[in-house]
Scaffold this active site. Sequence first.
Site, PDB file in Angstrom:
ATOM      1  N   ASP A  67       0.614  -1.292   0.099  1.00 40.16           N
ATOM      2  CA  ASP A  67       0.016  -0.027   0.165  1.00 40.16           C
ATOM      3  C   ASP A  67       0.960   1.199  -0.037  1.00 40.16           C
ATOM      4  OD1 ASP A  67       0.977  -0.459   2.501  1.00 40.16           O
ATOM      5  OD2 ASP A  67      -1.004  -0.841   3.333  1.00 40.16           O
ATOM      6  N   ASN A 136      -7.152  -3.157  14.310  1.00 38.97           N
ATOM      7  CA  ASN A 136      -8.603  -3.477  13.785  1.00 38.97           C
ATOM      8  C   ASN A 136      -8.805  -4.702  12.875  1.00 38.97           C
ATOM      9  OD1 ASN A 136      -7.552  -2.317  11.563  1.00 38.97           O
ATOM     10  ND2 ASN A 136      -9.032  -0.700  11.327  1.00 38.97           N
ATOM     11  N   HIS A 138      -7.113  -5.027  10.113  1.00 39.87           N
ATOM     12  CA  HIS A 138      -6.701  -4.976   8.480  1.00 39.87           C
ATOM     13  C   HIS A 138      -5.613  -5.469   8.032  1.00 39.87           C
ATOM     14  CE1 HIS A 138      -4.484  -0.626   9.230  1.00 39.87           C
ATOM     15  NE2 HIS A 138      -3.595  -1.724   9.361  1.00 39.87           N
ATOM     16  N   GLU A 143      -9.859  -2.157   5.340  1.00 42.42           N
ATOM     17  CA  GLU A 143     -10.269  -1.976   6.748  1.00 42.42           C
ATOM     18  C   GLU A 143     -11.218  -2.771   6.985  1.00 42.42           C
ATOM     19  OE1 GLU A 143      -8.345  -0.109   8.356  1.00 42.42           O
ATOM     20  OE2 GLU A 143      -7.785   1.797   7.656  1.00 42.42           O
TER      21      GLU A 143
END
Length: 244
Positions: A67, A136, A138, A143
């Site tokens: 990313d 979280n 990810h 996400e």
Amino acid sequence: MRIIVVDNYEEMSKKAANMVASQVILKPNSVLGLATGDTPVGMYEEIISLYKNEEVDFSKVKTFNLDEYYGLSKENPQSYYYYMMNHLFNHVNIDENNINIPNGMVDNIESECKNYDKRIVEVGGIDLQVLGIGVNGHIGFNEPDISFESETHLVNLDEKTIESNSRFFNSKEEVPTKAISMGIKTIMHSKKIILLACGNSKANAIFETINGKINPNMPASILQLHRDVVVIVDKEAASKLNLE
Ligand code: PGA
């Protein structure tokens, strides 16, 4: 999934570096999928040591990063391009033409994303993908509530991710709100995956990823369906796991 629980960060980093080096020794023209963040910094240091000891040669290796922040240039010290040059590429004999990181400054995002996936397919797919995990759950910047079918795409960063990554910036306001990320589908097509996690803050995400139900609210849980995943976690990140 194969779960390896180690004592500490150093041990995790060494094990992961040895796995990456073994991949490259066995297949010198390997395609590596690489991650950024705090977690793999030690792994990259170990890989550089192995390279300096002439145990591994990157001249034929191709890399694809997971990313990049949208709106940050290569020269921005917070960009993942900058991170990768600083933590790995400037220190090993990789050919610059073999490095692929999404371009966070493009106007035509759709074509950038399509081309990224096309380039991965053209080189025969990713042989070994290294992943960190967000608090979280990810992976990459996929996400919670992501489509498991997504390829490389523009994402809106989750509030928890912005909060967590603000430690790298002067203020929370400076954290980009969007990023270009390989999708779950792209990641799942990798032949092998290594997932790394350290510390208590990751314990819940690791528990849900390994012992929880496969669920788009915990993106990493999809890895249960991949046939060759090794999870390397320290004792703290493993503290909630039910390993029988
Ligand atoms: P970290 O980030 O390695 O900095 O904890 C991991 C991630 O968000 O994927």
